[in-house]
Design a protein around this motif. Structure first.
Motif, PDB file in Angstrom:
ATOM      1  N   ALA A  16      -0.155   4.428 -11.034  1.00  0.00           N
ATOM      2  CA  ALA A  16      -1.162   5.186 -11.778  1.00  0.00           C
ATOM      3  C   ALA A  16      -1.795   6.279 -10.928  1.00  0.00           C
ATOM      4  CB  ALA A  16      -2.240   4.234 -12.303  1.00  0.00           C
ATOM      5  N   VAL A  17      -2.159   5.929  -9.702  1.00  0.00           N
ATOM      6  CA  VAL A  17      -2.804   6.925  -8.843  1.00  0.00           C
ATOM      7  C   VAL A  17      -1.816   8.025  -8.467  1.00  0.00           C
ATOM      8  CG1 VAL A  17      -4.038   7.311  -6.681  1.00  0.00           C
ATOM      9  CG2 VAL A  17      -4.384   5.178  -7.948  1.00  0.00           C
ATOM     10  N   MET A  18      -0.584   7.618  -8.204  1.00  0.00           N
ATOM     11  CA  MET A  18       0.446   8.604  -7.867  1.00  0.00           C
ATOM     12  C   MET A  18       0.669   9.558  -9.032  1.00  0.00           C
ATOM     13  SD  MET A  18       4.260   7.816  -6.355  1.00  0.00           S
ATOM     14  CE  MET A  18       3.642   6.333  -5.659  1.00  0.00           C
ATOM     15  N   GLU A  19       0.727   8.994 -10.214  1.00  0.00           N
ATOM     16  CA  GLU A  19       0.961   9.788 -11.428  1.00  0.00           C
ATOM     17  C   GLU A  19      -0.225  10.716 -11.717  1.00  0.00           C
ATOM     18  OE1 GLU A  19       3.864   9.292 -11.905  1.00  0.00           O
ATOM     19  OE2 GLU A  19       4.318  10.156 -13.850  1.00  0.00           O
ATOM     20  N   LEU A  20      -1.426  10.222 -11.480  1.00  0.00           N
ATOM     21  CA  LEU A  20      -2.613  11.058 -11.661  1.00  0.00           C
ATOM     22  C   LEU A  20      -2.519  12.284 -10.751  1.00  0.00           C
ATOM     23  CD1 LEU A  20      -5.434  11.326 -12.991  1.00  0.00           C
ATOM     24  CD2 LEU A  20      -6.376  10.173 -10.979  1.00  0.00           C
ATOM     25  N   THR A  50       0.841  -1.201   0.000  1.00  0.00           N
ATOM     26  CA  THR A  50       0.000   0.000   0.000  1.00  0.00           C
ATOM     27  C   THR A  50       0.871   1.244   0.000  1.00  0.00           C
ATOM     28  OG1 THR A  50      -1.660  -1.206   1.283  1.00  0.00           O
ATOM     29  CG2 THR A  50      -1.900   1.189   1.127  1.00  0.00           C
ATOM     30  N   VAL A  51       1.000   1.861  -1.173  1.00  0.00           N
ATOM     31  CA  VAL A  51       1.801   3.077  -1.305  1.00  0.00           C
ATOM     32  C   VAL A  51       0.907   4.293  -1.042  1.00  0.00           C
ATOM     33  CG1 VAL A  51       3.193   4.471  -2.865  1.00  0.00           C
ATOM     34  CG2 VAL A  51       3.310   1.974  -2.984  1.00  0.00           C
ATOM     35  N   VAL A  52       1.297   5.086  -0.073  1.00  0.00           N
ATOM     36  CA  VAL A  52       0.535   6.312   0.198  1.00  0.00           C
ATOM     37  C   VAL A  52       1.488   7.496   0.304  1.00  0.00           C
ATOM     38  CG1 VAL A  52      -1.017   7.497   1.789  1.00  0.00           C
ATOM     39  CG2 VAL A  52      -1.278   5.040   1.411  1.00  0.00           C
ATOM     40  N   ASP A  53       1.484   8.313  -0.709  1.00  0.00           N
ATOM     41  CA  ASP A  53       2.286   9.529  -0.687  1.00  0.00           C
ATOM     42  C   ASP A  53       1.339  10.724  -0.777  1.00  0.00           C
ATOM     43  OD1 ASP A  53       1.415   9.453  -3.305  1.00  0.00           O
ATOM     44  OD2 ASP A  53       3.235  10.392  -4.060  1.00  0.00           O
ATOM     45  N   THR A  54       1.897  11.898  -0.875  1.00  0.00           N
ATOM     46  CA  THR A  54       1.053  13.093  -0.875  1.00  0.00           C
ATOM     47  C   THR A  54       0.130  13.143  -2.095  1.00  0.00           C
ATOM     48  OG1 THR A  54       1.071  15.498  -0.579  1.00  0.00           O
ATOM     49  CG2 THR A  54       2.741  14.581  -2.073  1.00  0.00           C
ATOM     50  N   ASN A  55       0.588  12.572  -3.230  1.00  0.00           N
ATOM     51  CA  ASN A  55      -0.249  12.560  -4.428  1.00  0.00           C
ATOM     52  C   ASN A  55      -1.454  11.652  -4.261  1.00  0.00           C
ATOM     53  OD1 ASN A  55       1.290  14.289  -6.289  1.00  0.00           O
ATOM     54  ND2 ASN A  55       2.881  12.744  -6.008  1.00  0.00           N
ATOM     55  N   ILE A  56      -1.197  10.450  -3.777  1.00  0.00           N
ATOM     56  CA  ILE A  56      -2.271   9.487  -3.572  1.00  0.00           C
ATOM     57  C   ILE A  56      -3.244   9.994  -2.509  1.00  0.00           C
ATOM     58  CG2 ILE A  56      -2.770   7.172  -2.666  1.00  0.00           C
ATOM     59  CD1 ILE A  56      -0.361   6.147  -4.216  1.00  0.00           C
TER      60      ILE A  56
END
Length: 285
Positions: A152-156, A103-109
Motif C-alpha cells: 500500500a505504501v509503495m503504491e501510494l 521491512t520493504v524500503v524502496d524509493t517510493n516508500i
DNA sequence: TAGACGTGGCC
DNA sequence: TGGCCAAGTCT
C-alpha cells in the motif's frame, strides 16, 4: 515474484511487463533457466537496461537449483544470499511472494516517509539506518497485514505521492502529511543527473545490442570499423542479418574513440556479459 | 560510501 | 530539446 522484482529494479513496470511475460513463459522454474546458457538470459533481457541483472538472475536461478532444491528461499536472509538480491528485493519477495513480515524500503516508500513523517520533499540521496528503523517501526505486526502495508505504501508513492507532481489533492492521508502541512517546502538538495551521451555506459549498451543480435562471435574489427566498411557481407564473407547490421550502425553512429570502445569491451568481459571466442566477442555460455 | 551501471518515457 | 526519473545492487 523474484523475476519481476529484479526486473523492476530501476525500471518502470510498463516496460517490464512484456519481457516478464515472455521470460516466465519460457522459463517457468529456476531449473529451466539454469539449464540454458547465461547468454540466453541476457538476450531475453532485451533492452530492459542494466543487463548485469540478467546475469545475476541467471546465477540466482543456478544457486536456487543447486542449493535450494529448486525452490526460491522464503526467508529474508535466505533470499539475501542470492546474486542480484539486495535488501529491497529480499524483503519484497519475502513479503509479496510468501506473506512474510519484512521491512520493504524502496524509493517510493522512502519518499512517502520523507513527506508524511519528516516533512521534506524528497528522501536523502542515500538510504540511512534511520529510515530503515522508521519503516520497521511503522510496519504492522501481523504477517499478512504487514505485506499489505508494504504494498500500500509503495503504491501510494508510485501513483499519488510521486516525485515530480504529487497528487496531494487526491491523497488519502493528506490531512496527516507533514510536508503538505508545512506548505510543500522545496527539496533541500538537487539530484545530480546521470550523464549519458558520450559515456562508457552508452557504448557498453551499444556493444551489448550488437552481441544480442547474433549468436556468432563478432570480430573485434567490426566494432571499430567505420560505417562505410560495412558492406553487404563481412570481412570474412559471412552475411549479416538486418538486425545485426542495424545494431552495428547504432554503435558506429556513436563514433566512440577507440580507447573508449576498448574500455567498454573490457568492462563487459570483466562483468561476464561477454566472452571472447574464435577471436571474436559473443554472449556468455 | 560514492560511483558505476541501461534505457526510454515524460514534461 | 534535454534533464528528470523509474519497485537497486555491488564494489
Amino acid at each position: 515474484m523474484l523475476v519481476s522484482e529484479v526486473m523492476l529494479q530501476q525500471t518502470p513496470v510498463t516496460r517490464v511487463l512484456p519481457i516478464w511475460q515472455e521470460w516466465m513463459d519460457r522459463w517457468p522454474t529456476p531449473a529451466a533457466l539454469a539449464a540454458e546458457p547465461a547468454g540466453e538470459a541476457v538476450r531475453a533481457w532485451g533492452r530492459l537496461g542494466y543487463p548485469r541483472r540478467a546475469l545475476r538472475l541467471y546465477a540466482a536461478a543456478a544457486a536456487i537449483t543447486a542449493d535450494h532444491d529448486g525452490v526460491v528461499p522464503d526467508s529474508f536472509d535466505g533470499l539475501l544470499t542470492l546474486p542480484g538480491v539486495g535488501t529491497y528485493t529480499a524483503a519484497a519477495v519475502a513479503a509479496f511472494a510468501y506473506g512474510r513480515r519484512a521491512t520493504v524500503v524502496d524509493t517510493n516508500i522512502r519518499r512517502v516517509q520523507a513527506r508524511v513523517i519528516s516533512g521534506s520533499a524528497l528522501p536523502a540521496p542515500t538510504l540511512s539506518a534511520a529510515e530503515m528503523r522508521l519503516a520497521a517501526a511503522l510496519l504492522p505486526e501481523e504477517g499478512a497485514q504487514s505485506a499489505k502495508w508494504n504494498a500500500a505504501v509503495m503504491e501510494l508513492g508510485a501513483l499519488v505521492c510521486t516525485a515530480r507532481a504529487p497528487k496531494c489533492g487526491n491523497c488519502p492521508i493528506r490531512s496527516e502529511c507533514a510536508w503538505l502541512a508545512a506548505g510543500q517546502p522545496a527539496p533541500s538538495y538537487v539530484a545530480k543527473g546521470q550523464p549519458w551521451a558520450g559515456t562508457d555506459r552508452q557504448v557498453r549498451g551499444a556493444v551489448m545490442g550488437v552481441l544480442r543480435a547474433t549468436r556468432m562471435p563478432i570480430q573485434r574489427e567490426l566494432f571499430f570499423a567505420p560505417v562505410p566498411e560495412l558492406g553487404d557481407d563481412g570481412l570474412d564473407g559471412t552475411t549479416f542479418s538486418e538486425s545485426l547490421r542495424s545494431q552495428l550502425r547504432r554503435l558506429h553512429s556513436l563514433m566512440a574513440p577507440e580507447s573508449q570502445l576498448e574500455r567498454a569491451i573490457e568492462g563487459l568481459l570483466q562483468d561476464g556479459l561477454a566472452q571472447s571466442r574464435e577471436g571474436g566477442l559473443l554472449l556468455p555460455d
